[in-house]
Structures are given as structure tokens and as C-alpha cells.
Design a protein around this motif. Structure first.
Motif, PDB file in Angstrom:
ATOM      1  N   LEU A 146       0.823  -1.217   0.000  1.00 36.27           N
ATOM      2  CA  LEU A 146       0.000   0.000   0.000  1.00 36.27           C
ATOM      3  C   LEU A 146       0.853   1.262   0.000  1.00 36.27           C
ATOM      4  O   LEU A 146       0.441   2.293  -0.530  1.00 36.27           O
ATOM      5  CB  LEU A 146      -0.936   0.015   1.217  1.00 36.27           C
ATOM      6  N   LYS A 147       2.046   1.168   0.589  1.00 41.76           N
ATOM      7  CA  LYS A 147       2.942   2.334   0.638  1.00 41.76           C
ATOM      8  C   LYS A 147       3.336   2.787  -0.759  1.00 41.76           C
ATOM      9  O   LYS A 147       3.603   3.977  -0.992  1.00 41.76           O
ATOM     10  CB  LYS A 147       4.179   1.977   1.464  1.00 41.76           C
ATOM     11  N   LEU A 150      -0.869   3.087  -3.214  1.00 39.59           N
ATOM     12  CA  LEU A 150      -1.810   4.200  -3.046  1.00 39.59           C
ATOM     13  C   LEU A 150      -1.292   5.516  -3.628  1.00 39.59           C
ATOM     14  O   LEU A 150      -2.065   6.254  -4.258  1.00 39.59           O
ATOM     15  CB  LEU A 150      -2.188   4.370  -1.574  1.00 39.59           C
ATOM     16  N   PHE A 202      -1.114  10.102   2.772  1.00 41.69           N
ATOM     17  CA  PHE A 202      -2.056   9.103   3.270  1.00 41.69           C
ATOM     18  C   PHE A 202      -1.583   7.685   2.921  1.00 41.69           C
ATOM     19  O   PHE A 202      -1.775   6.752   3.701  1.00 41.69           O
ATOM     20  CB  PHE A 202      -3.446   9.351   2.677  1.00 41.69           C
ATOM     21  N   TYR A 205       0.906   6.602   5.429  1.00 42.15           N
ATOM     22  CA  TYR A 205       0.208   6.247   6.663  1.00 42.15           C
ATOM     23  C   TYR A 205      -0.399   4.847   6.561  1.00 42.15           C
ATOM     24  O   TYR A 205      -0.258   4.026   7.471  1.00 42.15           O
ATOM     25  CB  TYR A 205      -0.879   7.286   6.960  1.00 42.15           C
ATOM     26  N   CYS A 206      -1.069   4.575   5.446  1.00 40.58           N
ATOM     27  CA  CYS A 206      -1.687   3.257   5.248  1.00 40.58           C
ATOM     28  C   CYS A 206      -0.639   2.154   5.168  1.00 40.58           C
ATOM     29  O   CYS A 206      -0.882   1.016   5.600  1.00 40.58           O
ATOM     30  CB  CYS A 206      -2.534   3.255   3.979  1.00 40.58           C
ATOM     31  N   LYS A 209       0.024   1.201   8.655  1.00 38.98           N
ATOM     32  CA  LYS A 209      -1.132   0.688   9.398  1.00 38.98           C
ATOM     33  C   LYS A 209      -1.660  -0.636   8.848  1.00 38.98           C
ATOM     34  O   LYS A 209      -2.108  -1.503   9.594  1.00 38.98           O
ATOM     35  CB  LYS A 209      -2.248   1.727   9.393  1.00 38.98           C
ATOM     36  N   PHE A 210      -1.612  -0.814   7.518  1.00 38.76           N
ATOM     37  CA  PHE A 210      -2.181  -2.014   6.886  1.00 38.76           C
ATOM     38  C   PHE A 210      -1.087  -2.754   6.119  1.00 38.76           C
ATOM     39  O   PHE A 210      -0.615  -2.269   5.088  1.00 38.76           O
ATOM     40  CB  PHE A 210      -3.314  -1.638   5.919  1.00 38.76           C
ATOM     41  N   THR A 430     -10.897  -3.565   4.266  1.00 37.93           N
ATOM     42  CA  THR A 430      -9.620  -2.848   4.120  1.00 37.93           C
ATOM     43  C   THR A 430      -9.688  -1.858   2.971  1.00 37.93           C
ATOM     44  O   THR A 430      -9.132  -0.755   3.057  1.00 37.93           O
ATOM     45  CB  THR A 430      -8.476  -3.854   3.882  1.00 37.93           C
ATOM     46  N   LYS A 433     -11.342   1.247   4.128  1.00 37.89           N
ATOM     47  CA  LYS A 433     -10.497   2.027   5.043  1.00 37.89           C
ATOM     48  C   LYS A 433      -9.331   2.710   4.324  1.00 37.89           C
ATOM     49  O   LYS A 433      -8.748   3.656   4.863  1.00 37.89           O
ATOM     50  CB  LYS A 433      -9.945   1.122   6.137  1.00 37.89           C
ATOM     51  N   THR A 434      -8.988   2.219   3.141  1.00 41.78           N
ATOM     52  CA  THR A 434      -7.827   2.766   2.429  1.00 41.78           C
ATOM     53  C   THR A 434      -8.254   3.528   1.171  1.00 41.78           C
ATOM     54  O   THR A 434      -8.173   4.749   1.110  1.00 41.78           O
ATOM     55  CB  THR A 434      -6.861   1.633   2.069  1.00 41.78           C
TER      56      THR A 434
END
Length: 457
Positions: A146-147, A150, A202, A205-206, A209-210, A430, A433-434
């Protein structure tokens, strides 16, 4: 009946029924958006009392007018994107930028590459092209995919929503009468900070976190380009992506100088240069440069097949956009837009706020950003035309506000939601949330920027 058909209350009731009918047809009955918009346009024309002999001409006028500009831009942009995709342009951009930004800034490098590649290519196509690169980088450097994913997905999303030649902003600019060259400038200036705040930061951040697993599908994909000598140079890819921007800027810049009285806007040379900077011609020139650049290595027959393949997936996008223009044409002819303009005038809601609110409601209700954007632009066109004191910049701000509303709250009824969910192999919770949160941030941030600028400037 004729008097009733022209009363504001009746017209607004028909507008509400038309939108509800669209939602039922698209969401509940799963009728394609193109067919739904065509059917509702026909029904709206009849219900509002448009004479029978003028119903079909009104529908065709709105459809053809929108299609005339959108089809050219989207078709040429798709061809350019497809050629760059197959020749390895996305890989060259990503590898070069990672090399220059460094490993620690790999997400930023991939995001910047996606911003550049996102100019001519659609969101879904761009994301699919970049996905193997994103996962290979995630495997090389570690951390949650996700880093890396996204920031790239957000880059394609903002370019697709806010920057011509993508169909949404092009259609909205046509309906509202905004200058497309100026919209390109404004769209880029809004898209970059919006992406940095809403997608890049963001995304980091995700990523913390995920921690989702790497996609097995993409890691098992055979590498397309094994020999680096087969890949185009970074400067070549950059030149192709920047060329249409420079040409369109030339048109806008010369127009600005002519308005300021610094040059003669009627001079044949100035008019010729401005013609080259019109978006369809700029993209056509870019496509010709693209073909000339790669013809020696791949041959024209191969490139011709790529161009043909590029057009097939965009048919639905073009037709839905044209149908949105058809719906808008019927709304204008019926007087519904005028009735809505009167209602909003009495509420005192600023035009730019109304544009965002209406677009958001349509986006949440039926999912398609294109339908939300074109329908809102069609509804807002009469209001905008009657609002005094709107500058060319204000028109561009309204287009961006509509696009922002059409971006937020992507959820189960949005094909983009499922595309991202399946490509990244995330569960629905998920993804909400993302991806959904990121889309909402992007649309809201863009609206805040243009709303603030509209009140300041």
C-alpha cells in the motif's frame, strides 16, 4: 398540461424523478449507464412537454455536441498511452525516478511517475500497467504494498478527474463553457498538492497501518522487458508526455498575451500557433511524434494494431459521456436547468458549493464518476450561464469542484473500488479504510482549494 409542464415545481419534480430513475436503472436493475441515460433522456423530454418532432433532434444535438470533442481527445489519448505502455514507457519512468529519488523515496518516485504517465492514460489502464512495477519495488525494498500502490493509484485518480484530455473534465468544460487550455493549467496546479496531501502522505500512513500481502498474480507474471536495450530512453518518454502540455500551454499563453494587448491576436502566425495548441491537434501531433519515434523498432503495422487495441476499451467511456451530454441537452431544452437555477438562487448557496454538493450526491448514489460529473455539469450549465461576474478562472474552479464531488466516497457501486480491491487482493473492509478514504480526501481537498481560490481571486 402545457402550463403545468412549465411550472418550476413540476420541472423540478421531473428532474428528481429522472435522477431517481437513473439510480434505479443503473444500481437496482443493472441496466448499462449508456442505455439508462438514453432512456431517461427520452422520458424527460416527453414529460417536460418538448414537442414530439423536437425530442430526437434535442437528444442527438446534446449527444453529438459532447461526442464531437470528447471522442477525439479520449481516442488520441488512449492511443498515446497504449504505445507508451507496450514499449515500456511506464517501466522506464519508474526505474529512472527511483534511481534519482533514492530507495527511501520510492513511493514518491512511483507517484511522480504515475502523475506523468497519467496525463494521456486512463485510471484503470494506468493502474494495471504500473501494478507489476509497484509489486516488484515492494518486494525489492520491503514494507506494505500500500505504501507504493496508493500514491500511484491516487496520482492516476487526480489526473483522470481534474486534468484534460480525460473525458470527465473535458465533458464538463464543454458543458460549462470553460477554456480547456486554462483548465489544463488549473487542473495540474490543483492535482499536484491534492495528490501529495491526499494520496502520497495518506499512502505512507496506510503502509504503516495495513500490511497486506504481495499479490501472487503479479509476482508470477513474466517480465515483459528482459533486455534494457529494448526500452526507450527516459528523455524520449518524458518528451512525449510533456509535448502536448507544452503545445496546449502555447495556445493559452498566446491568448493571454493577445488579451493583454502585447501581441496581435489576429496575426496569421499567432492564429496558426494557437491552432496547433488546441487540445485535439496537440494530441494528434503527439501521437504522430510517438508513431515516428517507435516505428523504426516496432514497425508501423505493430503500432497500428496497438492503436486499434487502444480504442476498444474506451468505447463505453465515450458513449456514456456522450449520453450524459444528451441528458444535459434535454435538461437545457426542457427548462429544468432554469428552474433549478431559480431555486439555488433563492437558497443563496454559492454556485461552486452547489456544484460540489450535487456531484457528491450523484457519485455516492450511483457510483460512476463519469455519470456524476457529466450529469452535474449539465444541471449546472444554465445556472453558470446566468450567474454574472464569473471569470474564466471561476468556470475552471467550478469544473474542478464538480470533479471533486464525483471523486469522493468510492464504494461498492463504483467499478474503481473493485478494481483496486482485486488488483491489491484486499478484502472489502480494508478497501473501504484505504481506497475509499483516499478518494474522499482527494475530492474534498481539491474542492477546498478551488473554493478558497474562488473567494480570494
Amino acid at each position: 398540461m402545457e402550463q403545468l409542464a412549465h411550472s418550476p415545481t413540476y420541472l423540478l419534480l421531473i428532474a428528481v424523478c429522472a435522477i431517481l430513475a437513473l439510480l434505479v436503472l443503473i444500481m437496482k436493475l443493472k441496466v448499462h449507464a449508456f442505455a439508462s441515460l438514453t432512456l431517461v433522456s427520452f422520458g424527460t423530454a416527453l414529460a417536460t412537454g418538448i414537442p414530439a418532432e423536437k425530442v430526437v433532434p434535442n437528444m442527438m444535438s446534446g449527444f453529438g455536441g459532447t461526442l464531437a470533442s470528447v471522442a477525439l481527445l479520449v481516442g488520441l489519448g488512449a492511443m498515446i498511452g497504449k504505445i507508451l505502455e507496450v514499449t515500456g514507457g511506464a517501466k522506464v519512468l519508474a526505474d529512472t525516478l527511483i534511481g534519482r529519488f533514492g530507495e527511501q523515496r520510492a513511493p514518491l518516485a512511483l507517484g511522480v511517475a504515475s502523475l506523468m504517465f497519467g496525463f494521456p492514460i486512463f485510471f484503470d489502464a494506468g493502474l494495471i500497467v504500473m501494478m507489476p512495477i509497484l509489486f516488484s519495488v515492494a518486494k525489492r525494498f520491503g514494507g506494505s504494498p500500500l505504501k507504493y500502490a496508493l500514491p500511484a493509484a491516487g496520482a492516476f485518480a487526480v489526473m483522470h478527474a481534474f486534468v484534460p484530455p480525460h473525458p470527465g473534465p473535458v465533458a464538463a468544460s464543454e458543458l460549462l463553457g470553460a477554456d480547456i487550455g486554462l483548465l489544463l493549467v488549473v487542473g495540474l496546479l490543483v492535482a499536484i498538492p491534492t495528490w501529495y496531501l491526499g494520496a502520497y502522505l495518506f499512502g505512507l500512513y496506510c503502509g504503516e497501518k495495513f500490511n497486506i500481502p504481495l499479490s501472487k498474480a503479479f509476482l508470477n507474471t513474466e517480465v515483459m522487458f528482459k533486455d534494457k536495450s529494448d526500452l526507450p530512453k527516459f528523455s524520449t518518454v518524458l518528451m512525449i508526455l510533456v509535448l502536448p502540455v507544452l503545445l496546449i500551454f502555447m495556445d493559452t499563453g498566446l491568448n493571454t498575451l493577445a488579451v493583454a494587448g502585447m501581441i496581435d491576436g489576429q496575426h496569421p502566425v499567432v492564429e496558426f500557433l494557437r491552432m496547433l495548441g488546441k487540445t485535439p491537434i496537440a494530441l494528434l501531433i503527439t501521437l504522430l511524434v510517438c508513431l515516428f519515434t517507435f516505428a523504426g523498432k516496432y514497425g508501423m503495422s505493430k503500432l497500428e494494431k496497438l492503436c486499434t487495441d487502444a480504442l476498444a476499451p474506451i468505447c463505453a467511456v465515450i458513449l456514456v459521456t456522450g449520453a450524459g451530454g444528451m441528458f444535459g441537452g434535454v435538461l437545457r431544452s426542457s427548462g429544468i436547468g432554469q428552474a433549478l437555477a431559480d431555486v439555488l438562487a433563492h437558497t443563496g448557496m454559492p454556485v461552486i458549493v452547489a456544484a460540489f454538493v450535487i456531484s457528491t450526491c450523484l457519485r455516492v448514489a450511483q457510483g460512476s464518476a463519469t455519470v456524476a460529473l457529466t450529469t452535474t455539469a449539465a444541471l449546472m450549465a444554465p445556472i453558470v450561464s446566468q450567474t454574472t461576474g464569473l471569470s474564466e478562472l471561476d468556470l475552471c474552479f467550478i469544473v474542478i469542484a464538480i470533479a471533486g464531488g464525483a471523486t469522493v466516497l468510492s464504494h461498492f457501486n463504483d467499478s474503481g473500488f473493485w478494481l483496486v480491491s482485486r488488483l491489491l487482493e484486499m478484502d472489502e473492509k480494508t478497501t473501504l479504510k484505504t481506497w475509499t478514504v483516499m478518494e474522499t480526501l482527494l475530492g474534498t481537498i481539491a474542492f477546498i482549494i478551488v473554493a478558497t481560490l474562488s473567494f480570494i481571486l
